[in-house]
Design a protein around this motif. Structure first.
Motif, PDB file in Angstrom:
ATOM      1  N   LEU A  15      40.431  33.194  32.510  1.00 48.54           N
ATOM      2  CA  LEU A  15      40.690  34.616  32.742  1.00 48.54           C
ATOM      3  C   LEU A  15      40.011  35.517  31.717  1.00 48.54           C
ATOM      4  N   ILE A  16      39.870  35.019  30.492  1.00 45.96           N
ATOM      5  CA  ILE A  16      39.413  35.882  29.409  1.00 45.96           C
ATOM      6  C   ILE A  16      37.918  35.805  29.144  1.00 45.96           C
ATOM      7  N   VAL A  17      37.291  34.666  29.452  1.00 43.21           N
ATOM      8  CA  VAL A  17      35.862  34.505  29.180  1.00 43.21           C
ATOM      9  C   VAL A  17      35.064  35.146  30.315  1.00 43.21           C
ATOM     10  N   ALA A  18      34.988  36.438  30.270  1.00 46.99           N
ATOM     11  CA  ALA A  18      34.244  37.205  31.278  1.00 46.99           C
ATOM     12  C   ALA A  18      33.862  38.547  30.670  1.00 46.99           C
ATOM     13  N   ILE A  19      32.771  39.119  31.172  1.00 45.54           N
ATOM     14  CA  ILE A  19      32.334  40.414  30.666  1.00 45.54           C
ATOM     15  C   ILE A  19      33.324  41.477  31.101  1.00 45.54           C
ATOM     16  N   GLY A  20      33.864  42.186  30.138  1.00 45.36           N
ATOM     17  CA  GLY A  20      34.820  43.246  30.429  1.00 45.36           C
ATOM     18  C   GLY A  20      34.848  44.234  29.293  1.00 45.36           C
ATOM     19  N   ALA A  21      35.671  45.261  29.429  1.00 48.04           N
ATOM     20  CA  ALA A  21      35.726  46.313  28.419  1.00 48.04           C
ATOM     21  C   ALA A  21      36.125  45.759  27.055  1.00 48.04           C
ATOM     22  N   GLN A  22      37.140  44.924  27.044  1.00 50.45           N
ATOM     23  CA  GLN A  22      37.642  44.380  25.783  1.00 50.45           C
ATOM     24  C   GLN A  22      36.615  43.468  25.120  1.00 50.45           C
ATOM     25  N   ASN A  23      36.030  42.565  25.888  1.00 49.61           N
ATOM     26  CA  ASN A  23      35.037  41.657  25.323  1.00 49.61           C
ATOM     27  C   ASN A  23      33.805  42.402  24.826  1.00 49.61           C
ATOM     28  N   ALA A  24      33.384  43.431  25.575  1.00 45.58           N
ATOM     29  CA  ALA A  24      32.224  44.218  25.160  1.00 45.58           C
ATOM     30  C   ALA A  24      32.502  44.932  23.838  1.00 45.58           C
ATOM     31  N   PHE A  25      33.710  45.427  23.686  1.00 45.67           N
ATOM     32  CA  PHE A  25      34.091  46.121  22.449  1.00 45.67           C
ATOM     33  C   PHE A  25      34.105  45.156  21.268  1.00 45.67           C
ATOM     34  N   VAL A  26      34.708  43.988  21.464  1.00 44.53           N
ATOM     35  CA  VAL A  26      34.769  42.987  20.387  1.00 44.53           C
ATOM     36  C   VAL A  26      33.370  42.526  20.011  1.00 44.53           C
ATOM     37  N   LEU A  27      32.517  42.317  21.005  1.00 44.84           N
ATOM     38  CA  LEU A  27      31.146  41.886  20.755  1.00 44.84           C
ATOM     39  C   LEU A  27      30.395  42.913  19.911  1.00 44.84           C
ATOM     40  N   ARG A  28      30.541  44.172  20.261  1.00 44.72           N
ATOM     41  CA  ARG A  28      29.845  45.218  19.516  1.00 44.72           C
ATOM     42  C   ARG A  28      30.336  45.300  18.074  1.00 44.72           C
ATOM     43  N   GLN A  29      31.648  45.208  17.885  1.00 41.53           N
ATOM     44  CA  GLN A  29      32.175  45.247  16.523  1.00 41.53           C
ATOM     45  C   GLN A  29      31.725  44.033  15.724  1.00 41.53           C
ATOM     46  N   ALA A 188      27.793  50.986  28.313  1.00 40.71           N
ATOM     47  CA  ALA A 188      28.101  52.170  29.121  1.00 40.71           C
ATOM     48  C   ALA A 188      28.218  51.806  30.601  1.00 40.71           C
ATOM     49  N   VAL A 189      27.290  50.980  31.083  1.00 35.12           N
ATOM     50  CA  VAL A 189      27.319  50.570  32.496  1.00 35.12           C
ATOM     51  C   VAL A 189      28.570  49.745  32.786  1.00 35.12           C
ATOM     52  N   ILE A 190      28.891  48.804  31.898  1.00 35.43           N
ATOM     53  CA  ILE A 190      30.083  47.960  32.086  1.00 35.43           C
ATOM     54  C   ILE A 190      31.335  48.821  32.166  1.00 35.43           C
ATOM     55  N   MET A 191      31.471  49.771  31.250  1.00 43.43           N
ATOM     56  CA  MET A 191      32.651  50.632  31.228  1.00 43.43           C
ATOM     57  C   MET A 191      32.758  51.459  32.512  1.00 43.43           C
ATOM     58  N   LEU A 192      31.632  51.987  32.985  1.00 44.01           N
ATOM     59  CA  LEU A 192      31.646  52.796  34.208  1.00 44.01           C
ATOM     60  C   LEU A 192      31.986  51.955  35.433  1.00 44.01           C
ATOM     61  N   VAL A 193      31.455  50.748  35.499  1.00 45.47           N
ATOM     62  CA  VAL A 193      31.749  49.860  36.631  1.00 45.47           C
ATOM     63  C   VAL A 193      33.239  49.526  36.669  1.00 45.47           C
ATOM     64  N   ALA A 195      35.662  51.281  35.298  1.00 47.16           N
ATOM     65  CA  ALA A 195      36.385  52.515  35.617  1.00 47.16           C
ATOM     66  C   ALA A 195      36.338  52.794  37.113  1.00 47.16           C
ATOM     67  N   ALA A 196      35.171  52.579  37.728  1.00 48.22           N
ATOM     68  CA  ALA A 196      35.037  52.806  39.168  1.00 48.22           C
ATOM     69  C   ALA A 196      35.898  51.834  39.965  1.00 48.22           C
ATOM     70  N   ARG A 197      35.955  50.593  39.526  1.00 47.48           N
ATOM     71  CA  ARG A 197      36.788  49.603  40.208  1.00 47.48           C
ATOM     72  C   ARG A 197      38.266  49.974  40.100  1.00 47.48           C
ATOM     73  N   LEU A 198      38.658  50.478  38.955  1.00 46.83           N
ATOM     74  CA  LEU A 198      40.038  50.909  38.783  1.00 46.83           C
ATOM     75  C   LEU A 198      40.357  52.118  39.656  1.00 46.83           C
ATOM     76  N   ALA A 199      39.408  53.068  39.708  1.00 42.58           N
ATOM     77  CA  ALA A 199      39.661  54.315  40.427  1.00 42.58           C
ATOM     78  C   ALA A 199      39.597  54.147  41.939  1.00 42.58           C
ATOM     79  N   PHE A 200      38.639  53.377  42.423  1.00 38.92           N
ATOM     80  CA  PHE A 200      38.431  53.295  43.882  1.00 38.92           C
ATOM     81  C   PHE A 200      38.851  51.969  44.502  1.00 38.92           C
ATOM     82  N   GLY A 201      39.031  50.969  43.655  1.00 36.87           N
ATOM     83  CA  GLY A 201      39.392  49.665  44.206  1.00 36.87           C
ATOM     84  C   GLY A 201      40.806  49.257  43.904  1.00 36.87           C
ATOM     85  N   GLY A 202      41.569  50.179  43.329  1.00 39.91           N
ATOM     86  CA  GLY A 202      42.939  49.828  42.961  1.00 39.91           C
ATOM     87  C   GLY A 202      42.932  48.941  41.745  1.00 39.91           C
ATOM     88  N   ILE A 203      43.995  48.163  41.551  1.00 35.10           N
ATOM     89  CA  ILE A 203      44.078  47.288  40.392  1.00 35.10           C
ATOM     90  C   ILE A 203      44.218  45.842  40.829  1.00 35.10           C
TER      91      ILE A 203
END
Length: 203
Positions: A15-29, A188-193, A195-203
């Protein structure tokens, strides 16, 4: 009880080893080598806590509280869009980046607040840890479900430590502003994708 533990370990990693907002943030830091320890501790311990709560049965409450999930959902959308905008702005101005550090250093407080927002304003965090992991864990029975929770917790904590500190191996590649420009563009692209999935695809 080794089997429930291994099931929890495998389920947590899947579940956790996937590109996502949290992983992208940790990677950058991790690449910036900036406040890495508090970031990986927040992410890893939060996952461990939520998985344990899910196994304890709190996941059922979350699953039956659509209003709460909606609030978290739109809060997450707003934050992800804002974070994408800041990353895009950095990518558009690579000349402003400091090559050695990937930009101006940020305070511990600002990094921790951003990490908490990315972690707790993402409804998928609750669904993956409390609902999904909780459901799988409870299927293990007693005391297997607690061994399952232990496996999931170890998977989360280990993953974030590997991601945060393993990112240092990429430091040489990110020694130029151009490399940081590419990374911030991808973030930026990951975060927008998301966000779009949350907004238009539900949760």
């Amino acid at each position: 009880m080794i089997l429930p533990f291994l099931v929890g370990l495998g389920s947590g990693l899947s579940l956790i080893v996937a590109i996502g907002a949290q992983n992208a943030f940790v990677l950058r830091q991790g690449i910036r080598r900036e406040h890495v320890l508090p970031v990986v501790l927040i992410c890893g311990l939060t996952d461990a806590l939520l998985e344990t709560l899910g196994v304890a049965g709190i996941g059922l409450v979350i699953e039956r509280a659509p209003v709460l999930l909606e609030v978290v959902r739109w809060g997450g959308v707003a934050f992800l869009v804002w974070y994408a905008w800041t990353a895009a702005r950095r990518a558009a101005r690579p000349e402003a980046l400091v090559a050695a550090e990937g930009g101006e250093p940020r305070s511990l407080k600002s990094v921790v607040l951003a990490c908490l927002a990315i972690t707790y304003l993402n409804p998928h965090v609750y669904l993956d840890t409390m609902v999904l992991m909780g459901s799988i864990g409870n299927a293990q029975g007693d005391p297997g479900r607690w061994w399952f929770a232990a496996g999931g917790a170890i998977a989360s904590i280990a993953w974030f430590f590997v991601l945060g500190y393993g990112a240092r191996a990429l430091t040489r590649f990110f020694a130029t502003p151009r490399s940081w420009q590419i990374l911030d563009g991808v973030v930026a692209v990951i975060m927008l994708v998301i966000a779009a999935r949350l907004a238009f695809g539900g949760i």
